[in-house]
Write a protein that holds these residues in place. Structure first.
Motif, mmCIF file in Angstrom:
data_model
loop_
_atom_site.group_PDB
_atom_site.id
_atom_site.type_symbol
_atom_site.label_atom_id
_atom_site.label_comp_id
_atom_site.label_asym_id
_atom_site.label_seq_id
_atom_site.Cartn_x
_atom_site.Cartn_y
_atom_site.Cartn_z
ATOM 1 N N ASP A 91 0.857 -1.191 0.000
ATOM 2 C CA ASP A 91 0.000 0.000 0.000
ATOM 3 C C ASP A 91 0.892 1.240 0.000
ATOM 4 N N THR A 92 1.109 1.817 -1.179
ATOM 5 C CA THR A 92 2.004 2.964 -1.294
ATOM 6 C C THR A 92 1.425 4.206 -0.616
ATOM 7 N N ASP A 93 0.104 4.350 -0.637
ATOM 8 C CA ASP A 93 -0.515 5.506 0.026
ATOM 9 C C ASP A 93 -0.293 5.454 1.541
ATOM 10 N N ALA A 94 -0.386 4.246 2.111
ATOM 11 C CA ALA A 94 -0.169 4.104 3.554
ATOM 12 C C ALA A 94 1.274 4.409 3.920
ATOM 13 N N ILE A 95 2.210 4.026 3.069
ATOM 14 C CA ILE A 95 3.618 4.327 3.323
ATOM 15 C C ILE A 95 3.842 5.838 3.315
ATOM 16 N N GLU A 96 3.266 6.521 2.329
ATOM 17 C CA GLU A 96 3.392 7.978 2.257
ATOM 18 C C GLU A 96 2.805 8.645 3.498
ATOM 19 N N ALA A 108 7.349 16.399 0.741
ATOM 20 C CA ALA A 108 6.702 15.576 -0.280
ATOM 21 C C ALA A 108 7.463 14.265 -0.392
ATOM 22 N N VAL A 109 6.736 13.203 -0.786
ATOM 23 C CA VAL A 109 7.373 11.894 -0.959
ATOM 24 C C VAL A 109 6.681 11.161 -2.090
ATOM 25 N N ASP A 110 7.489 10.499 -2.895
ATOM 26 C CA ASP A 110 6.979 9.711 -4.014
ATOM 27 C C ASP A 110 7.354 8.253 -3.763
ATOM 28 N N VAL A 111 6.335 7.407 -3.571
ATOM 29 C CA VAL A 111 6.549 5.980 -3.298
ATOM 30 C C VAL A 111 6.236 5.204 -4.568
ATOM 31 N N THR A 112 7.228 4.474 -5.085
ATOM 32 C CA THR A 112 7.042 3.754 -6.347
ATOM 33 C C THR A 112 7.478 2.302 -6.221
ATOM 34 N N ARG A 113 6.847 1.445 -7.014
ATOM 35 C CA ARG A 113 7.272 0.048 -7.126
ATOM 36 C C ARG A 113 8.368 -0.042 -8.183
ATOM 37 N N SER A 114 9.445 -0.719 -7.855
ATOM 38 C CA SER A 114 10.540 -0.924 -8.791
ATOM 39 C C SER A 114 10.642 -2.423 -9.061
ATOM 40 N N PRO A 116 11.545 -6.088 -10.322
ATOM 41 C CA PRO A 116 10.601 -7.035 -9.696
ATOM 42 C C PRO A 116 10.662 -7.112 -8.164
ATOM 43 N N HIS A 117 11.627 -6.397 -7.514
ATOM 44 C CA HIS A 117 11.803 -6.647 -6.082
ATOM 45 C C HIS A 117 11.941 -5.393 -5.225
ATOM 46 N N GLY A 118 11.731 -4.197 -5.759
ATOM 47 C CA GLY A 118 12.063 -3.009 -4.982
ATOM 48 C C GLY A 118 10.927 -2.029 -4.756
ATOM 49 N N ILE A 119 11.094 -1.217 -3.689
ATOM 50 C CA ILE A 119 10.243 -0.064 -3.408
ATOM 51 C C ILE A 119 11.149 1.154 -3.341
ATOM 52 N N GLY A 120 10.805 2.214 -4.080
ATOM 53 C CA GLY A 120 11.602 3.431 -4.076
ATOM 54 C C GLY A 120 10.913 4.544 -3.300
ATOM 55 N N LEU A 121 11.668 5.234 -2.455
ATOM 56 C CA LEU A 121 11.155 6.343 -1.652
ATOM 57 C C LEU A 121 11.960 7.594 -2.012
ATOM 58 N N LYS A 122 11.330 8.511 -2.743
ATOM 59 C CA LYS A 122 11.988 9.761 -3.108
ATOM 60 C C LYS A 122 11.368 10.883 -2.289
ATOM 61 N N VAL A 123 12.149 11.452 -1.387
ATOM 62 C CA VAL A 123 11.611 12.456 -0.462
ATOM 63 C C VAL A 123 12.131 13.855 -0.805
ATOM 64 N N THR A 124 11.318 14.838 -0.459
ATOM 65 C CA THR A 124 11.716 16.243 -0.546
ATOM 66 C C THR A 124 11.552 16.848 0.844
#
Length: 264
Positions: A91-96, A108-114, A116-124
């Motif tokens: 749940d990317t919204d819950a992570i944000e 601000a934060v952008d949570v993305t699926r990478s 086949p095995h990753g989650i990316g967290l790009k924060v400002t």
């Protein structure tokens, strides 16, 4: 009885070699439909198993980017990404929401699926434009007036906010009319309009009333800014005034069309 004519025999041969009966066509169509339905079910079941049941598409790593003051470890711990879970079910919204709640420094934060095995967290991160001293510590205020962090050491190049609103008369009336939060926002607007070269040398932003805001520079020089309106014009006027009177100790740009400098 006379036998069949050649024409009659030809008609019977044409009828016998014509298209198959309607019933046979229906059976063939039903078989095709059944085959397609079975294929669809198998493909769907395989896709569901691949996404949710297999070990191939599960969270194995969490990458963090964009941090400045925060550490990557702090962000990972606050995000609490369920490592080992199917990537599709995260749940990317819950992570944000968790990151914003636990780490107010994040703007601000952008949570993305990478795959086949990753989650990316790009924060400002939020950037402080003013500091409010509280005891022996400092509360950082961003350009939206949000007080987002308390630090023990003042960041370099960020002016302090001084609210001197306890005196009687118009100052007290300004506090009652606008409230402290509104006056802080006005100070934030002023801080955002200060020319970069002056901002780096600004020690404090003083608010005496809604339309009486001033700057104190590190070398003791002062700037009467007035209210927060016409900030861009006041900034241009201040730069020109400082160049025209480099030895002055006081600058007044509260009326940018009629600026004044004094002292030496």
């Amino acid at each position: 009885m006379a036998g069949s004519t050649t024409a009659e025999r030809g008609e019977r041969q044409q009828e016998s070699s014509g298209p198959p009966p309607v019933r046979r066509l229906r059976v063939r169509r039903l078989r095709v439909i059944i085959i397609l339905a079975v294929a669809f079910v198998l493909v769907s079941a395989g896709s569901v198993w691949l996404l949710y049941g297999s070990q191939w598409l599960r969270v194995e790593r969490v990458s963090v980017s964009g941090t400045d003051v925060l550490t990557q470890k702090q962000v990972r711990e606050a995000a609490a990404v369920p490592v080992g879970s199917p990537l599709i079910s995260v749940d990317t919204d819950a992570i944000e929401a968790r990151l914003r709640r636990k780490l107010p420094r994040i703007d601000a934060v952008d949570v993305t699926r990478s795959w086949p095995h990753g989650i990316g967290l790009k924060v400002t991160e939020r950037t402080p434009v003013l500091l409010v001293q509280k005891g022996g510590k400092f509360v950082e205020v961003d350009d939206e007036g949000v007080r987002f962090a308390t630090v023990s050491q003042a960041p370099k190049g960020v002016p302090a906010l001084e609210l001197t609103l306890t005196q009687p008369g118009s100052r007290a009336a300004s506090l009652r009319r606008f409230g402290e939060s509104r006056l802080v926002r006005e100070a934030v607007r002023v801080a955002g309009d200060i020319p970069a070269a002056v901002a780096r040398a600004t020690r404090s932003v003083k608010v005496r009333s809604y339309d009486d805001i001033s700057l104190e520079l590190n070398d003791g020089r002062t700037v009467a800014w007035g209210g927060a309106e016409a900030g861009a014009a006041k900034a241009r006027t201040l730069i020109a005034l400082m160049k025209a009177a480099p030895d002055a100790r006081h600058f007044d740009v509260s009326a940018p069309t009629a600026p004044v400098s004094s002292g030496s």
